[in-house]
Design a protein around this motif. Structure first.
Motif, PDB file in Angstrom:
ATOM      1  N   ILE A 188       0.905  -1.306   0.174  1.00 19.17           N
ATOM      2  CA  ILE A 188      -0.079   0.043  -0.112  1.00 19.17           C
ATOM      3  C   ILE A 188       0.603   1.193  -0.013  1.00 19.17           C
ATOM      4  N   LEU A 189       2.016   1.427   0.823  1.00 18.19           N
ATOM      5  CA  LEU A 189       2.748   2.373   0.829  1.00 18.19           C
ATOM      6  C   LEU A 189       3.489   2.548  -0.429  1.00 18.19           C
ATOM      7  N   THR A 190       3.907   1.360  -1.138  1.00 18.82           N
ATOM      8  CA  THR A 190       4.699   1.575  -2.390  1.00 18.82           C
ATOM      9  C   THR A 190       3.762   2.197  -3.477  1.00 18.82           C
ATOM     10  N   ASP A 191       2.502   1.654  -3.380  1.00 21.46           N
ATOM     11  CA  ASP A 191       1.332   2.075  -4.439  1.00 21.46           C
ATOM     12  C   ASP A 191       1.359   3.614  -4.211  1.00 21.46           C
ATOM     13  N   LEU A 192       1.130   4.146  -2.897  1.00 20.43           N
ATOM     14  CA  LEU A 192       1.125   5.568  -2.750  1.00 20.43           C
ATOM     15  C   LEU A 192       2.044   6.357  -3.018  1.00 20.43           C
ATOM     16  N   LYS A 193       3.233   5.798  -2.996  1.00 20.21           N
ATOM     17  CA  LYS A 193       4.439   6.487  -3.350  1.00 20.21           C
ATOM     18  C   LYS A 193       4.463   6.838  -4.613  1.00 20.21           C
ATOM     19  N   LYS A 194       3.766   6.051  -5.647  1.00 23.20           N
ATOM     20  CA  LYS A 194       3.725   5.789  -7.096  1.00 23.20           C
ATOM     21  C   LYS A 194       2.761   7.177  -7.335  1.00 23.20           C
ATOM     22  N   ALA A 240      -8.767  -3.999  12.172  1.00 23.98           N
ATOM     23  CA  ALA A 240      -9.673  -3.775  10.685  1.00 23.98           C
ATOM     24  C   ALA A 240     -10.860  -4.417  11.223  1.00 23.98           C
ATOM     25  N   GLY A 241     -11.829  -3.952  10.796  1.00 25.98           N
ATOM     26  CA  GLY A 241     -13.164  -4.483  10.659  1.00 25.98           C
ATOM     27  C   GLY A 241     -14.373  -3.552  10.684  1.00 25.98           C
ATOM     28  N   ASN A 242     -15.477  -3.839  10.525  1.00 25.87           N
ATOM     29  CA  ASN A 242     -16.594  -2.781  10.309  1.00 25.87           C
ATOM     30  C   ASN A 242     -16.364  -1.997   9.110  1.00 25.87           C
ATOM     31  N   ASP A 243     -15.769  -2.547   7.948  1.00 26.69           N
ATOM     32  CA  ASP A 243     -15.648  -1.606   6.929  1.00 26.69           C
ATOM     33  C   ASP A 243     -14.474  -0.386   7.285  1.00 26.69           C
ATOM     34  N   ALA A 244     -13.601  -0.678   8.204  1.00 22.76           N
ATOM     35  CA  ALA A 244     -12.722   0.581   8.190  1.00 22.76           C
ATOM     36  C   ALA A 244     -11.410  -0.360   8.973  1.00 22.76           C
ATOM     37  N   VAL A 245     -10.288   0.762   9.032  1.00 22.26           N
ATOM     38  CA  VAL A 245      -9.004   0.249   9.294  1.00 22.26           C
ATOM     39  C   VAL A 245      -8.438   1.271  10.179  1.00 22.26           C
ATOM     40  N   VAL A 246      -7.968   0.859  11.532  1.00 16.68           N
ATOM     41  CA  VAL A 246      -7.397   1.973  12.337  1.00 16.68           C
ATOM     42  C   VAL A 246      -5.867   1.804  12.239  1.00 16.68           C
ATOM     43  N   VAL A 247      -5.266   3.179  12.231  1.00 16.61           N
ATOM     44  CA  VAL A 247      -3.958   3.328  11.929  1.00 16.61           C
ATOM     45  C   VAL A 247      -3.341   4.305  13.123  1.00 16.61           C
ATOM     46  N   ILE A 248      -2.371   3.790  13.743  1.00 13.30           N
ATOM     47  CA  ILE A 248      -1.943   4.653  14.975  1.00 13.30           C
ATOM     48  C   ILE A 248      -0.655   5.277  14.658  1.00 13.30           C
ATOM     49  N   ARG A 284      -6.752  11.546   2.872  1.00 15.25           N
ATOM     50  CA  ARG A 284      -7.560  10.289   3.048  1.00 15.25           C
ATOM     51  C   ARG A 284      -8.158   9.723   2.035  1.00 15.25           C
ATOM     52  N   SER A 285      -8.719  10.354   1.092  1.00 10.04           N
ATOM     53  CA  SER A 285      -9.418   9.600  -0.043  1.00 10.04           C
ATOM     54  C   SER A 285      -8.476   9.135  -0.900  1.00 10.04           C
ATOM     55  N   VAL A 286      -7.439   9.393  -0.961  1.00  9.78           N
ATOM     56  CA  VAL A 286      -6.151   8.894  -2.010  1.00  9.78           C
ATOM     57  C   VAL A 286      -5.839   7.486  -1.337  1.00  9.78           C
ATOM     58  N   VAL A 287      -5.638   7.524   0.049  1.00  6.44           N
ATOM     59  CA  VAL A 287      -5.174   6.354   0.818  1.00  6.44           C
ATOM     60  C   VAL A 287      -6.252   5.416   0.678  1.00  6.44           C
ATOM     61  N   SER A 307      -8.109   0.271  -1.280  1.00  8.14           N
ATOM     62  CA  SER A 307      -9.243  -0.591  -1.932  1.00  8.14           C
ATOM     63  C   SER A 307      -8.746  -1.236  -3.048  1.00  8.14           C
ATOM     64  N   ASN A 308      -7.664  -0.819  -3.867  1.00  7.74           N
ATOM     65  CA  ASN A 308      -7.096  -1.534  -4.867  1.00  7.74           C
ATOM     66  C   ASN A 308      -6.341  -2.747  -4.427  1.00  7.74           C
ATOM     67  N   ALA A 309      -5.421  -2.363  -3.228  1.00 11.75           N
ATOM     68  CA  ALA A 309      -4.657  -3.456  -2.960  1.00 11.75           C
ATOM     69  C   ALA A 309      -5.295  -4.661  -2.048  1.00 11.75           C
ATOM     70  N   LEU A 310      -6.555  -4.145  -1.385  1.00 15.20           N
ATOM     71  CA  LEU A 310      -7.045  -5.286  -0.557  1.00 15.20           C
ATOM     72  C   LEU A 310      -8.568  -5.708  -1.143  1.00 15.20           C
ATOM     73  N   GLY A 311      -8.754  -5.260  -2.167  1.00 21.00           N
ATOM     74  CA  GLY A 311     -10.027  -5.766  -3.154  1.00 21.00           C
ATOM     75  C   GLY A 311     -11.420  -5.227  -2.218  1.00 21.00           C
ATOM     76  N   ARG A 312     -11.335  -4.511  -1.399  1.00 21.67           N
ATOM     77  CA  ARG A 312     -12.587  -4.086  -0.866  1.00 21.67           C
ATOM     78  C   ARG A 312     -12.465  -2.670  -0.149  1.00 21.67           C
ATOM     79  N   GLN A 313     -13.559  -1.971   0.074  1.00 26.00           N
ATOM     80  CA  GLN A 313     -13.513  -0.485   0.411  1.00 26.00           C
ATOM     81  C   GLN A 313     -13.156  -0.480   2.088  1.00 26.00           C
TER      82      GLN A 313
END
Length: 569
Positions: A459-465, A482-490, A506-509, A514-520
């Protein structure tokens, strides 16, 4: 006969003629004298420092009929033929125009044939970094194990672009920039042999402009000789290169330190009328201040004379500047040079920079400037000192318990113990809704959490591109749940935590996830302390439920928070 340029006339013909590269020439001469030749050499360094010349001398030395102490004699037929380029077994190839795999395959097919005229076939590949990846691959095996009658000499100005597999198969020699004194001596000898009169300062300027390259220095000297009539002067060098005299910079620097904007603008306009380039002007002015800084901090440093002539006027102007003023001025020039690359109005930007230099350093200080402009009198100072003394006495009494602070509960009154709140009242909390974080912690999906952690580097590599700045803001984050359609990042840094929750980033991340995990999934950025509090609360709540706590009370705490729920018997 047509005129021949100086750099061609005085091209080195022996290792001894190659100036400023003794660490290379001595090694090569010893190897030739002891017959310890390698099959491949790599010569790298700045332009005009003797890489190709050394390669040609090497080709003559290995094939010379009567070598003298590792040097070619330049008298035998072989040396003469190699010098005039009539030997077909010594090939100089320009990799910039012969960079494809077909050209390298042609070399690979021909190296197996023995030389026809000399002892060794020598392939000199100039600017070798321009070869394509396929061409490098085609060269690898031949470069590692060529026939005994073949020597490869690779030359480049950018060795970092070569594959490591190529570099490891060669003996590498790093050519250095030619020192100023060595360059001046070389130019002086050439002028004497040409019968040209030249000022000492003119030679200094030519050597400075060349920046360590002998070919550039000789080309500039050739141009100056053509421009001048009977003697090459420093003014001639400045005229043909567009540089500004040091005395002009000394006058300009004096007006700047005197805050005389009118004189500064008038001096700059004189330079522009002469057709000077604003960027070149600012570049030279930056080095003028750089040398002034070195003069004040390291007066014995020899490198000072590589840019300026330390005269009385330069030393007097340097005394007018303090070190903080020099730091600020150099930073202004450097910032302006960076902006000039993208600016359409170069002159306006340089004029703006010069006006900023004339402004007092305290002009942008705000409060400090106000205090300096309105100093307090003795009565105000005495009144302030009395107030400070009274406040210190009150503070000492409060600490000893002798004075009660209005609104503070008495010691006898039982203090209500408030439950610990998660939101950081001190300002260290994030903008993420804590209730949403509690929901993720409550409905934690272990499989999804492992998937996010496993894909986090991707995900970080794709974001760098997408944009390297986006990756820089998120790289310090760590996904914890992760759960309930969300992921917590500390995060440990509140700046990074808040930045990643801005709508655009936030929208870009979220799109990259979504592209890397196959779900929103929704991104929830929180501080590490906040997540620890949520995790503890969820754990305590689960324990309470397991012990038989009222499920209605548990749900109420989940919805509004533990701090807003009060249980009465």
């Amino acid at each position: 006969m047509a005129y021949t340029a100086l750099y061609r006339v005085y091209r080195p013909q022996t290792f001894q003629d190659v100036v400023g590269q003794e660490h290379v020439t001595i090694t090569l001469r010893n190897a030739l004298r002891e017959s310890r030749l390698s099959h491949a050499y790599l010569f790298n360094g700045p332009r005009g420092t003797g890489k190709t010349s050394a390669a040609k001398i090497m080709a003559k030395a290995v094939n010379c009929e009567q070598p003298i102490d590792g040097e070619p004699c330049n008298q035998c037929e072989t040396c003469k033929a190699i010098s005039n380029g009539s030997v077909t077994d010594v090939l100089e190839i320009d990799a910039a125009s012969n960079r494809g795999v077909e050209e390298i395959r042609d070399i690979r097919d021909k190296v197996k044939f023995a030389p026809s005229d000399v002892r060794y076939k020598v392939y000199i590949i100039d600017e070798v970094h321009m070869l394509t990846t396929e061409a490098f691959n085609a060269l690898l095996k031949t470069l590692e194990e060529p026939p005994s009658h073949v020597i490869f000499i690779l030359a480049t100005t950018e060795p970092h672009k070569l594959p490591a597999t190529i570099i490891s198969r060669c003996q590498r020699f790093d050519f250095h920039r030619i020192p100023l004194k060595v360059m001046v001596n070389l130019l002086q000898k050439i002028c004497e042999s040409q019968g040209v009169r030249v000022e000492e300062q003119a030679l200094q300027l030519v050597a400075k402009m060349a920046e360590g390259g002998a070919r550039d220095a000789l080309s500039l000297l050739d141009q100056a000789i053509s421009y001048s009539e009977d003697e090459v002067r420093a003014s001639d060098i400045m005229q043909i290169t567009g540089t500004v005299a040091q005395t002009y910079f000394s006058v300009l620097a004096r007006h700047i330190v005197e805050r005389d904007v009118a004189q500064v603008m008038e001096q700059f306009d004189q330079v522009m009328v002469q057709g000077k380039d604003p960027e070149q002007f600012l570049h030279d002015f930056l080095y003028y201040y750089r040398d002034m800084l070195l003069l004040k901090t390291a007066p014995q440093l020899e490198e000072i004379v590589e840019r300026t002539m330390i005269d009385d006027q330069f030393a007097e102007v340097a005394k007018l500047y303090s070190l903080p003023d020099l730091y600020a001025t150099i930073e202004m020039c450097n910032a302006a040079l960076a902006q000039l690359k993208w600016s359409t109005y170069a002159r306006v930007l340089v004029e703006l920079t010069l006006v900023k230099m004339c402004q007092p350093s305290g002009a942008q200080g705000g409060g400090a400037a106000i205090l300096d402009a309105a100093p307090m009198n003795s009565e105000e100072l005495s009144g302030m000192s009395n107030r400070i003394r009274i406040l210190e006495e009150r503070l000492a009494q409060v600490l000893q318990g002798q004075v009660m602070i209005p609104g503070q509960p008495s010691v006898e009154e039982p203090r209500k113990v408030e439950p610990r709140r998660i939101a950081a009242a001190a300002g260290g909390g994030s903008r993420t809704p804590i209730n949403r974080v509690r929901e993720v912690a409550k409905n934690l999906d272990e499989n999804l959490t492992r998937q996010v952690r496993g894909q986090w580097s991707q995900i970080l590599t794709d974001l760098k591109k997408v944009k390297i700045q986006y990756q820089a803001w998120l790289v310090n984050g760590q996904p914890v749940a992760a759960g309930n359609d969300a992921v917590v990042v500390i995060f440990k840094s509140p700046i990074h935590c808040d930045k990643t929750m801005e709508p655009e980033l936030r929208s870009v991340v979220e799109r990259v996830m979504s592209n890397a995990l196959g779900r929103q999934l929704q991104l929830l950025s929180v501080m590490e302390e906040e997540w620890q509090g949520v995790d503890e609360q969820v754990g305590q709540r689960d324990e309470a439920v397991e012990e038989g706590q009222d499920p209605f009370l548990t749900e109420a705490i989940r919805l509004v928070g533990e701090g807003l729920v009060e249980v009465k018997d």
